[in-house]
Design a protein around this motif. Structure first.
Motif, PDB file in Angstrom:
ATOM      1  N   ASP A  30      74.428  67.826  52.522  1.00  0.00           N
ATOM      2  CA  ASP A  30      73.663  66.739  52.180  1.00  0.00           C
ATOM      3  C   ASP A  30      73.415  65.683  53.351  1.00  0.00           C
TER       4      ASP A  30
ATOM      5  N   GLY B 158      80.645  73.966  44.726  1.00  0.00           N
ATOM      6  CA  GLY B 158      81.379  74.271  46.041  1.00  0.00           C
ATOM      7  C   GLY B 158      82.498  73.208  46.582  1.00  0.00           C
TER       8      GLY B 158
ATOM      9  N   ALA C  57      76.002  70.417  43.098  1.00  0.00           N
ATOM     10  CA  ALA C  57      76.439  71.221  44.272  1.00  0.00           C
ATOM     11  C   ALA C  57      78.048  71.025  44.316  1.00  0.00           C
ATOM     12  N   LEU C  58      78.526  69.732  43.959  1.00  0.00           N
ATOM     13  CA  LEU C  58      79.823  69.616  44.240  1.00  0.00           C
ATOM     14  C   LEU C  58      80.804  70.231  43.199  1.00  0.00           C
TER      15      LEU C  58
ATOM     16  N   ALA D 162      78.948  73.606  57.471  1.00  0.00           N
ATOM     17  CA  ALA D 162      78.737  73.985  56.081  1.00  0.00           C
ATOM     18  C   ALA D 162      78.609  75.552  55.854  1.00  0.00           C
TER      19      ALA D 162
ATOM     20  N   ARG E 138      81.942  71.606  52.402  1.00  0.00           N
ATOM     21  CA  ARG E 138      80.921  72.383  52.792  1.00  0.00           C
ATOM     22  C   ARG E 138      79.482  71.893  52.161  1.00  0.00           C
ATOM     23  N   VAL E 139      79.760  71.008  50.904  1.00  0.00           N
ATOM     24  CA  VAL E 139      78.540  70.569  50.208  1.00  0.00           C
ATOM     25  C   VAL E 139      78.191  69.191  50.932  1.00  0.00           C
TER      26      VAL E 139
ATOM     27  N   CYS F  55      71.243  66.738  42.493  1.00  0.00           N
ATOM     28  CA  CYS F  55      71.668  67.931  43.402  1.00  0.00           C
ATOM     29  C   CYS F  55      72.891  67.900  43.956  1.00  0.00           C
ATOM     30  N   TYR F  56      73.564  66.982  44.273  1.00  0.00           N
ATOM     31  CA  TYR F  56      74.584  66.754  45.094  1.00  0.00           C
ATOM     32  C   TYR F  56      75.647  66.710  43.916  1.00  0.00           C
TER      33      TYR F  56
ATOM     34  N   VAL G  18      83.883  70.076  48.707  1.00  0.00           N
ATOM     35  CA  VAL G  18      83.236  68.933  49.504  1.00  0.00           C
ATOM     36  C   VAL G  18      82.923  69.347  50.969  1.00  0.00           C
TER      37      VAL G  18
ATOM     38  N   ASP H 262      82.169  61.737  48.770  1.00  0.00           N
ATOM     39  CA  ASP H 262      83.475  62.534  48.772  1.00  0.00           C
ATOM     40  C   ASP H 262      84.066  62.444  47.726  1.00  0.00           C
TER      41      ASP H 262
ATOM     42  N   LYS I 155      83.652  63.831  44.011  1.00  0.00           N
ATOM     43  CA  LYS I 155      84.097  65.403  43.792  1.00  0.00           C
ATOM     44  C   LYS I 155      84.912  65.072  42.578  1.00  0.00           C
TER      45      LYS I 155
END
Length: 133
Positions: free
Chosen positions: A93, A84, A80-81, A131, A88-89, A76-77, A86, A11, A14
């Motif tokens: 994950d 979008g 995604a961060l 999510a 929802r991401v 990917c993580y 955190v 988290d 981000k």
């Protein structure tokens, strides 16, 4: 526990990907992990080159594939961060826990009790509920 620590660290990631390319962020994080783990193993006397030479080929292949999967996961993580929030991401994950449980059964022949299957299902449903709005 370790899972909670990993969630907290992820988290906070981000903050680390704001204003930096996700791939570069992944590289920097990987380098930090490699250096820190190397220092820890050296300090504990557990890093010996002779051990590396005697590893079974199947173990090396499995570890290499696992490392590649981890790297792709981090890429990917972090991407995604950047795209979008955190909130929802991170739940998406955590669907990896569901995937690992299912693969454990399908690939490794592990068995899950009916209660465990319910837990896996609830984790998947919970991640989906958090999510998606």
């Amino acid at each position: 526990g370790l899972v909670g620590s990993e969630m907290c660290i992820r988290d906070r990631s981000k903050l680390g990907v704001q204003g930096i390319d996700a791939n570069l962020a992944t590289l920097l994080r990987t380098l930090v992990v490699a250096v820190a783990l190397s220092l820890l193993l050296l300090a504990r006397g557990q890093l010996q080159l002779g051990q590396l030479q005697g590893l079974p080929a199947a173990s090396v292949v499995a570890l290499v594939l696992s490392g590649l999967a981890t790297g792709v996961s981090w890429l990917c993580y972090f991407q995604a961060l950047q795209l979008g929030p955190v909130s929802r991401v991170a739940p998406i994950d955590k669907l990896s826990v569901v995937l690992v449980a299912v693969l454990g059964v399908l690939v490794l022949g592990e068995e899950l009790s009916p209660r465990s299957w319910i837990g896996v299902l609830l984790m998947g449903i919970g991640a989906a509920l958090v999510a998606w709005p």
